[in-house]
Every structure is written in C-alpha cells, then in structure tokens.
Design an enzyme around this catalytic site. Structure first.
Site, PDB file in Angstrom:
ATOM      1  N   GLU A 215       0.865  -1.178   0.000  1.00 19.74           N
ATOM      2  CA  GLU A 215       0.000   0.000   0.000  1.00 19.74           C
ATOM      3  C   GLU A 215       0.899   1.224   0.000  1.00 19.74           C
ATOM      4  O   GLU A 215       1.490   1.571   1.020  1.00 19.74           O
ATOM      5  CB  GLU A 215      -0.919  -0.017   1.233  1.00 19.74           C
ATOM      6  CG  GLU A 215      -1.914  -1.163   1.252  1.00 19.74           C
ATOM      7  CD  GLU A 215      -2.988  -1.033   0.193  1.00 19.74           C
ATOM      8  OE1 GLU A 215      -3.136   0.063  -0.395  1.00 19.74           O
ATOM      9  OE2 GLU A 215      -3.697  -2.029  -0.060  1.00 19.74           O
ATOM     10  N   CYS A 249      -2.108   9.220   2.396  1.00 19.43           N
ATOM     11  CA  CYS A 249      -1.709   8.697   1.085  1.00 19.43           C
ATOM     12  C   CYS A 249      -2.725   8.990   0.002  1.00 19.43           C
ATOM     13  O   CYS A 249      -2.370   9.082  -1.176  1.00 19.43           O
ATOM     14  CB  CYS A 249      -1.427   7.199   1.169  1.00 19.43           C
ATOM     15  SG  CYS A 249      -2.816   6.221   1.795  1.00 19.43           S
TER      16      CYS A 249
END
Length: 436
Positions: A215, A249
């Site tokens: 991720e 993110c």
C-alpha cells in the site's frame, strides 16, 4: 525504547510457526474471540491513544475517533458480522469430464504474516491489516513505525493485552530490525509506506517467494471542471488536503483546475485557509523535523506563487496550510508526493490535454478526484486515468467503506483490503475435488 535482538526476533518467529502448525487459528470461533479481544483492548486504551497521537502527530480527538480508533472498531464489527459467510466453502459446478465428483473452493490461511505499519495513521493502518490477518486464520508479527514512538508503545500494549506472543506480537524497531525481519521466511507480508521502501520489501520477499501487498502512494490529482460546485470543492479541499497535515496517502496532492474558474476557486479557498487554519500548527504536526525541513526547501525552490501559508517551526514539527499558484509540471513541488499541507495549483484549458498530462507525468495514482455537476463527464475523466480508486465530487471517504476494496496500481501499490477483501487478501484460494 529498547529494540529486540535478532535472536529474540527469531525466537518469536519460531514460536509463531509452531503455534500456527497446531491449527488453533483455523477455528472460526478462535478468530472471532481474537477480534473481540482486540476490540476490547483498543477501547481500553482509548485515552492512551488520544495522548500518544496528539504527541506524535498533533491529532485531535475528533480526528482520532474518525480516522484511527473508529475505523478499526468499524472493521472489527463488520468482520464479526460476516466471518461465518466469508469462511463457508464456495460450491462450484462439476463439469462432465471430472464427474462424478463434488467441487468447492475454501480460503486457506497463509501462515505467519508480517505487517509493517506506517506513521501517518499508525493505529488504523496497522490494526486494520491485522484484522485481515486474524479473520484469515493467520498468526502475525507487527512492526509499527519507529517515527511515532508514543503510539507504537500503545499499540504494543494493545496487542500484549489481547494476544499471546505466539499468536500476535509487536516487534519495535527501525531499519535494522526491519531488515532482519524481512530476511525471515514469512508466509505473507503486508506493507504500507513509500514506494522506495516498498521496493525493498518486495525484493526481500522475492528471496522466499513470499506474496506481498504494498500500500504505497503517489500524487493524487483533484481535477476541477468548469461547471463544478466551487463551494463543495473548497469544502473537500479543506478536509482532504489539510487533515493530518497533509500526511494522507489518498489526500489530494495537487489541484488541477480549469482556467475559467481558477481565480474564484482560489479566492474562496485562501479565505477559508486564513479563517479556519490561521496558525502554523493549525493542521497538526509533521512526523519529523527532517520532513519539515524538506517541505521548507520545496517551498523555497518553487517557481510558483505562494498565496497563503509557507510558515514553519522546525523544532515543533509544524508547517502551516499552504497554497501555491501558477505551478508547472517541472516545478520541485511536482517531483514526488508531497505528504505535507502544501497544495500546488496547476491550470488547464482542455480536459483531454489535462488527462494526457496526468498520465504522462504522474500515472497510476492511488486516487483520482474529479469535481463537476456533469457526473457522466466526470466519470469519463476517471475512466481515462488508471488509479487505485476514484471519486466524483468527494475525496478520501471511499477508504471508510468495508464494501470497497482499497489499494493501488503500479507505483501506487498492489493488492487491496478492507472488509471481505481483507479476508481474501490474507487467505489462499484452495480448490478441492471429492470423488465418491
């Protein structure tokens, strides 16, 4: 904080291997009990998490409730409600060529898993993957981020209260400890962090042919078409860009706005920033002083025009909400993911050309956001930009749905999780044929 020696790490790994071999974690009841224990330990340490996250990242209780503790508890509750259905064998038809027989698919645990947690949402992004490991029937070793030490201590306490170390354990440490952990033959690795470290993880996993989920991140664009609701757009920018000091993110990394509405949009956005985020510490804390220095250098180097912000106090790890207009693709602010409360603003005249430039300069971001009253047109834009996820007229909140897989593509990551997808990620599909 004392970090464990390689000998201690090896002993924990061996203990988890032995415990998994007993098949105790295969029992669905054991998995549910583990989730209940984790839920209780998180709730018991709520006040400690508030304090630690304020110290490490300057997070308010409201942000912690929304994006840290609340999300973990929601994922646990969702898994508890659905695990029986997820774990049921999937019956499939038997073709004539292999009849008579019974065929079905089961989801089998991988074994001993390793979760490497990030600093930006250290509770959510460490414990939510753990939920997947547990529901999948695995054991797990966790290394939380060394750059959020207060929170990492509380995570260790939560895990110690809920689990025996041969089931789930925390290994505190930095690069040295992580390197040793990555040398071990784990059955599955889940990493959240930067693409640079993601490559290190993937290379180490390849030595043992260990499957990985990465991720990562990238520069997520927020695209504003001429017919967009500008007040709605500003609302979403204020939330998405500046929560957690931009250290998300899936935060909008840059604003890409049609020339015809840019001036009006920026006037409203700058006014909101001045009114609601007036102080150098209004958005919380940056994770390290070094990261603040990096942001200061980027703003000093930009050829754009600073409209608001650009104030910093390095020793206090704070940087003010900042908007920089007239930024070009070759500007230092556009070189890589900013991970800070700085919003570069680019403009376009033609959406087709804009899409081409996004795909040329920063392809396959973790998320794409398009704002327009014409949903059909907006969907057409997101269909032309490969990305992990996408939204029309909103930002980031797709990550709160257990019904949606969350993950990247290309340099923004591989693999996905949340809800049922966490269960699928932490298990292997095993095809079974029974002949009478």
């Amino acid at each position: 904080m004392n970090y464990p020696s390689p000998v201690m790490i090896d002993a924990l790994f061996a203990a988890q291997k032995a415990f998994f071999a007993t098949r105790a974690t295969a029992d669905i009841g054991v998995r549910k009990q583990a989730l209940e224990k984790l839920r209780g330990a998180v709730i018991n340490n709520t006040e400690a998490l508030y304090t630690a996250l304020a110290e490490d990242l300057g997070k308010t209780r409201e942000v912690v409730d929304l994006a840290e503790i609340g999300e973990v508890l929601h994922e646990i509750d969702f898994a508890l409600a659905n695990l029986d259905a997820w774990a049921a064998p999937e019956r499939v038809p038997t073709p004539d060529i292999i009849a008579p027989s019974e065929c079905y698919i089961v989801q089998e645990p991988y074994g001993v898993t390793y979760i490497i947690g990030p600093f930006n949402y250290p509770v959510n992004l460490t414990l939510t993957p753990l939920i997947g490991a547990i529901v999948g029937g695995n054991t797990c070793m966790i290394k939380p981020s060394e750059t959020t030490p207060a929170t990492s201590i509380v995570i260790d306490k939560i895990i110690s209260e809920a689990f025996a170390p041969e089931y789930v354990t925390v290994v505190q440490g930095g690069r040295v400890e992580n390197s040793h952990l990555l040398s071990l033959p784990f059955d599955f690795i889940f990493f959240t962090g930067s693409p640079t470290v993601g490559k290190v993880v993937m290379k180490a996993a390849a030595e043992h042919l260990t499957p990985v989920v990465l991720e990562l991140g990238g520069k997520c664009p927020l695209i504003v078409l001429p017919d967009a609701d500008l007040d709605q757009t500003v609302d979403q920018l204020m939330f998405g860009k500046f929560i957690n000091s931009g250290q998300t993110c899936i935060a909008p990394d840059y604003l890409y706005v049609h020339r015809s509405v840019k001036e009006t949009l920026l006037q409203r956005l700058v006014a909101r920033v001045k009114s609601e985020l007036p102080h150098v510490n209004s958005t919380g804390k940056i994770v390290t002083a070094r990261q603040v220095e990096r942001l200061v250098a980027l703003v000093a180097e930009t050829r754009g025009t600073v409209l608001v912000g650009a104030q910093a106090e390095v020793d206090k790890r704070v940087f003010s909400a900042t908007v920089v207009d007239s930024v070009k693709w070759d500007d230092p602010l556009m070189a890589e993911e900013l991970f800070g409360p700085i919003l570069p603003v680019l403009e376009f005249d033609d959406i087709n050309g804009a899409v081409d430039l996004i795909n040329k300069h920063h392809p396959k971001p973790l998320a794409v956001y398009v704002f327009s009253k014409d949903v059909v047109q907006a969907k057409g834009v997101i269909d032309r930009i490969q990305s992990g996820d996408a939204q029309v007229n909103g930002v980031m909140l797709h990550a709160f749905s257990p019904y949606l897989p969350f993950g990247g593509i290309g340099a923004s990551g591989m693999g996905d999780y949340h809800g049922h997808y966490s269960y699928l990620t932490f298990t292997h599909k095993k095809s079974v044929r029974i002949v009478p």
